[in-house]
Design an enzyme around this catalytic site. Structure first.
Site, PDB file in Angstrom:
ATOM      1  N   ASP A 184       0.868  -1.176   0.000  1.00 51.78           N
ATOM      2  CA  ASP A 184       0.000   0.000   0.000  1.00 51.78           C
ATOM      3  C   ASP A 184       0.905   1.225   0.000  1.00 51.78           C
ATOM      4  O   ASP A 184       2.004   1.181   0.557  1.00 51.78           O
ATOM      5  CB  ASP A 184      -0.904   0.008   1.246  1.00 51.78           C
ATOM      6  CG  ASP A 184      -2.133   0.877   1.052  1.00 51.78           C
ATOM      7  OD1 ASP A 184      -3.252   0.328   1.004  1.00 51.78           O
ATOM      8  OD2 ASP A 184      -1.975   2.110   0.923  1.00 51.78           O
TER       9      ASP A 184
ATOM     10  N   ARG B   8     -18.811  -9.118   2.936  1.00 50.13           N
ATOM     11  CA  ARG B   8     -19.589  -8.165   3.725  1.00 50.13           C
ATOM     12  C   ARG B   8     -18.762  -7.710   4.912  1.00 50.13           C
ATOM     13  O   ARG B   8     -18.090  -8.537   5.536  1.00 50.13           O
ATOM     14  CB  ARG B   8     -20.851  -8.849   4.291  1.00 50.13           C
ATOM     15  CG  ARG B   8     -21.834  -9.317   3.266  1.00 50.13           C
ATOM     16  CD  ARG B   8     -22.763 -10.362   3.875  1.00 50.13           C
ATOM     17  NE  ARG B   8     -22.023 -11.545   4.306  1.00 50.13           N
ATOM     18  CZ  ARG B   8     -22.522 -12.509   5.075  1.00 50.13           C
ATOM     19  NH1 ARG B   8     -23.750 -12.434   5.521  1.00 50.13           N
ATOM     20  NH2 ARG B   8     -21.787 -13.550   5.411  1.00 50.13           N
TER      21      ARG B   8
ATOM     22  N   LEU C 244     -34.950  -8.109   3.515  1.00 48.66           N
ATOM     23  CA  LEU C 244     -36.280  -7.498   3.533  1.00 48.66           C
ATOM     24  C   LEU C 244     -36.494  -6.822   4.887  1.00 48.66           C
ATOM     25  O   LEU C 244     -37.589  -6.808   5.417  1.00 48.66           O
ATOM     26  CB  LEU C 244     -37.372  -8.547   3.301  1.00 48.66           C
ATOM     27  CG  LEU C 244     -37.556  -9.047   1.872  1.00 48.66           C
ATOM     28  CD1 LEU C 244     -38.764  -9.982   1.792  1.00 48.66           C
ATOM     29  CD2 LEU C 244     -37.741  -7.895   0.878  1.00 48.66           C
TER      30      LEU C 244
ATOM     31  N   CYS D 286     -20.425   0.357  -0.257  1.00 49.62           N
ATOM     32  CA  CYS D 286     -20.674  -0.445  -1.468  1.00 49.62           C
ATOM     33  C   CYS D 286     -22.048  -0.241  -2.079  1.00 49.62           C
ATOM     34  O   CYS D 286     -22.152   0.186  -3.225  1.00 49.62           O
ATOM     35  CB  CYS D 286     -20.478  -1.920  -1.143  1.00 49.62           C
ATOM     36  SG  CYS D 286     -18.763  -2.307  -0.772  1.00 49.62           S
TER      37      CYS D 286
ATOM     38  N   LYS E 260     -23.941  -0.104   9.637  1.00 50.86           N
ATOM     39  CA  LYS E 260     -24.629  -1.340  10.034  1.00 50.86           C
ATOM     40  C   LYS E 260     -23.860  -1.895  11.228  1.00 50.86           C
ATOM     41  O   LYS E 260     -22.767  -1.416  11.532  1.00 50.86           O
ATOM     42  CB  LYS E 260     -24.659  -2.349   8.880  1.00 50.86           C
ATOM     43  CG  LYS E 260     -23.291  -2.905   8.493  1.00 50.86           C
ATOM     44  CD  LYS E 260     -23.440  -4.053   7.522  1.00 50.86           C
ATOM     45  CE  LYS E 260     -22.134  -4.806   7.381  1.00 50.86           C
ATOM     46  NZ  LYS E 260     -22.203  -5.933   6.483  1.00 50.86           N
TER      47      LYS E 260
HETATM   48  C1  UDX Z   1     -22.387  -5.358   0.668  1.00 52.30           C
HETATM   49  C2  UDX Z   1     -22.713  -6.733   0.062  1.00 52.30           C
HETATM   50  O1  UDX Z   1     -23.630  -7.425   0.937  1.00 52.30           O
HETATM   51  C3  UDX Z   1     -21.445  -7.536  -0.153  1.00 52.30           C
HETATM   52  O2  UDX Z   1     -21.754  -8.775  -0.771  1.00 52.30           O
HETATM   53  C4  UDX Z   1     -20.505  -6.724  -1.032  1.00 52.30           C
HETATM   54  O3  UDX Z   1     -19.304  -7.387  -1.248  1.00 52.30           O
HETATM   55  C5  UDX Z   1     -20.231  -5.369  -0.395  1.00 52.30           C
HETATM   56  O4  UDX Z   1     -21.461  -4.691  -0.173  1.00 52.30           O
HETATM   57  P1  UDX Z   1     -21.797  -4.429   3.101  1.00 52.30           P
HETATM   58  O5  UDX Z   1     -21.597  -3.082   2.474  1.00 52.30           O
HETATM   59  O6  UDX Z   1     -20.783  -4.915   4.082  1.00 52.30           O
HETATM   60  O7  UDX Z   1     -21.849  -5.575   1.963  1.00 52.30           O
HETATM   61  O8  UDX Z   1     -23.228  -4.385   3.805  1.00 52.30           O
HETATM   62  P2  UDX Z   1     -24.561  -5.249   3.804  1.00 52.30           P
HETATM   63  O9  UDX Z   1     -24.513  -6.272   4.858  1.00 52.30           O
HETATM   64  O10 UDX Z   1     -24.912  -5.684   2.438  1.00 52.30           O
HETATM   65  O11 UDX Z   1     -25.603  -4.115   4.264  1.00 52.30           O
HETATM   66  C6  UDX Z   1     -25.765  -2.934   3.493  1.00 52.30           C
HETATM   67  C7  UDX Z   1     -26.730  -1.973   4.123  1.00 52.30           C
HETATM   68  O12 UDX Z   1     -28.071  -2.446   3.996  1.00 52.30           O
HETATM   69  C8  UDX Z   1     -26.527  -1.683   5.603  1.00 52.30           C
HETATM   70  O13 UDX Z   1     -26.629  -0.281   5.800  1.00 52.30           O
HETATM   71  C9  UDX Z   1     -27.675  -2.408   6.287  1.00 52.30           C
HETATM   72  O14 UDX Z   1     -28.050  -1.799   7.491  1.00 52.30           O
HETATM   73  C10 UDX Z   1     -28.762  -2.285   5.214  1.00 52.30           C
HETATM   74  N1  UDX Z   1     -29.811  -3.313   5.292  1.00 52.30           N
HETATM   75  C11 UDX Z   1     -29.492  -4.633   5.120  1.00 52.30           C
HETATM   76  C12 UDX Z   1     -31.143  -2.948   5.481  1.00 52.30           C
HETATM   77  O15 UDX Z   1     -31.461  -1.762   5.608  1.00 52.30           O
HETATM   78  N2  UDX Z   1     -32.105  -3.933   5.500  1.00 52.30           N
HETATM   79  C13 UDX Z   1     -31.809  -5.242   5.330  1.00 52.30           C
HETATM   80  O16 UDX Z   1     -32.729  -6.057   5.342  1.00 52.30           O
HETATM   81  C14 UDX Z   1     -30.462  -5.607   5.135  1.00 52.30           C
END
Ligand code: UDX
Length: 427
Positions: free
Chosen positions: A26, A149, A248, A258, A321
């Site tokens: 890096d 994730r 959901l 992401c 999250k």
């Molecule tokens: C995501 C993808 O899941 C992963 O596969 C990819 O490689 C990177 O992006 P991440 O950003 O770590 O991962 O978060 P994720 O667990 O997907 O949650 C995303 C957001 O959705 C969070 O803010 C979470 O609070 C929200 N969420 C999730 C909801 O609001 N409702 C849900 O039912 C699920």
């Protein structure tokens, strides 16, 4: 490994755990110094321990020099592709630099594997750059998107749902198969395809997940207007195997590094292709999602009797999250900052993301415990679904707040418990 952010660090550790000899590079010296000392620069359950094991076993080293990594057989490019400040497009400057620097140095035989999330067409362009520079030697480009994730990085790296290889030759496929041999032998599904498909798999997957969340949040608004209940509705939908219950979860919606950026990047891609109806469809996912933040702010305002000015608001949650200290595009922060702008005194608490939040938003106040943040509050907002918040005792909190108003932005609390303790509960 080029780039030791979230993805690069998790992947470097994962590859070392698979038994490979890994060197991660890096340009940020401070980051490399911390990683070399086995210190993770971010919060991720289980990863710190595996980092230490990998370094101590001698299979993982760190450097700030491209020259040190030039001799590797497989190069993974894991640099960031954030959204550009003035458009929906991704900023590709770090990807372009990494490929150019590698192309100048790598003598081959070797493959350079892109893991960063990029707009379709990037792999093709990078392959052209590499071919031009590495004329005569066997250096190939492959694209191998990553689905990890935050909060589950170890599991998602060592036991992924699927592997995607975007390749242009049997040789590149063979190289990647060798890298992931034990994971493939464990039965992980593998899709071997072309560059463009591999690039699109990643943004499509994230856009689909975002679409599920925005769908249930759109239905939640209809529920709210008609007196129906979105939680049993989501449960009922989820029993249909074609739909599934996961993602959901109605509430404040998605954030992070992401989902928001990938939805926007796919929307920008559709616009560039002149696919206006497709772009409109995808844009609505983002619009519905952002509208949830306004709605949460609005419910808070109602609970406060019409205005934030002069009120004290406790915000529980800063991370986008649970199980991460990442506050990028965090819905919790967005609502907290908006309440602050409307004149509230906002005190925020998060189990692990306080430092990252404080760095980015020094204008807010921070409490070291739930009770400290809730003291004298006129309103408590639960905006990230940490289990620590689900388990809170409303009777204990009653003793420190000024008014018993709670907004459950994640449908995480048990409403009857809060109401029984005299709270006005809204979700
Ligand atoms: C995501 C993808 O899941 C992963 O596969 C990819 O490689 C990177 O992006 P991440 O950003 O770590 O991962 O978060 P994720 O667990 O997907 O949650 C995303 C957001 O959705 C969070 O803010 C979470 O609070 C929200 N969420 C999730 C909801 O609001 N409702 C849900 O039912 C699920």
């Amino acid at each position: 490994m080029v780039g030791t952010g979230y993805l690069g660090t998790a992947h470097a550790v994962g590859m070392a755990q698979l038994g490979h000899d890994v060197i991660a590079m890096d340009i940020e010296e401070e980051k490399i110094a911390r990683l070399s000392a086995c210190e993770l620069p971010f919060f991720e359950p289980g990863l710190g321990e595996l980092l230490r094991k990998s370094v101590e076993s001698g299979r993982l080293r760190f450097t700030t020099s491209y020259d040190d990594i030039a001799g590797a057989d497989v190069h993974f490019v894991c640099v960031g592709t954030p959204q550009l400040p003035d458009s929906f497009n991704a900023d590709l400057r770090w990807v372009e630099t990494a490929f150019a620097e590698l192309a100048r140095r790598v003598a081959g035989p070797a493959i350079i594997v892109g893991k960063s999330t990029v707009p379709v067409g990037t792999a093709r362009r990078m392959a052209d750059v590499v071919r031009e520079q590495a004329a005569g030697s066997l250096v190939e480009v492959a694209w191998n998107p990553e689905f990890l994730r935050e909060g589950h990085a170890v599991q998602d790296t060592l036991q992924p749902d699927r592997l995607i290889f975007g390749v242009e030759s049997r040789w590149a496929e063979k190289m990647l198969r060798a890298v992931y041999q034990s994971i493939i032998e464990d039965g992980c599904p593998l899709v071997v395809t072309d560059y463009a498909t591999a690039e699109l798999v990643k943004v499509s997957a994230n856009t689909f997940l975002a679409m599920k969340i925005s769908f249930i949040n759109a239905v939640a608004q209809i529920c709210e207007a008609t007196g129906a209940s979105v939680l049993p509705l989501a449960e009922a939908l989820g029993y249909d195997e074609r739909i599934g219950r996961r993602f959901l979860g109605p509430g404040l919606g998605f954030g992070g590094g992401c989902l928001p950026k990938d939805v926007r990047a796919l929307c920008a891609c559709a616009t560039d292709l002149g696919l206006d109806a497709v772009a409109t469809f995808i844009r609505q996912i983002d619009t519905v999602n952002l509208s949830r933040r306004d709605r949460a702010l609005g419910i808070g305002r109602e609970l406060l009797g019409g205005a934030y000015a002069g009120k004290r608001v406790c915000v529980l949650g800063a991370a986008f999250k649970p199980n991460t200290d990442d506050v990028r595009d965090s819905p919790a922060i967005a609502v907290g900052v908006a309440a602050h702008r409307e004149g509230a005194r906002v005190v925020m608490y998060d189990p692990v993301a306080l430092n990252t939040a404080r760095r980015m938003h020094p204008e807010l106040e921070y409490g070291d415990t739930i009770v400290e943040a809730a003291r004298d509050a006129d309103l408590v907002m639960v905006l990230t679904d940490w289990t620590e918040f689900d388990d809170m005792n409303p009777a204990l909190l009653s003793e420190v707040v000024r008014s018993r108003n709670v907004l459950d932005g994640r449908n995480a609390l048990a409403p009857e418990r809060w109401r029984a303790a005299g709270w006005t509960y809204r979700a």
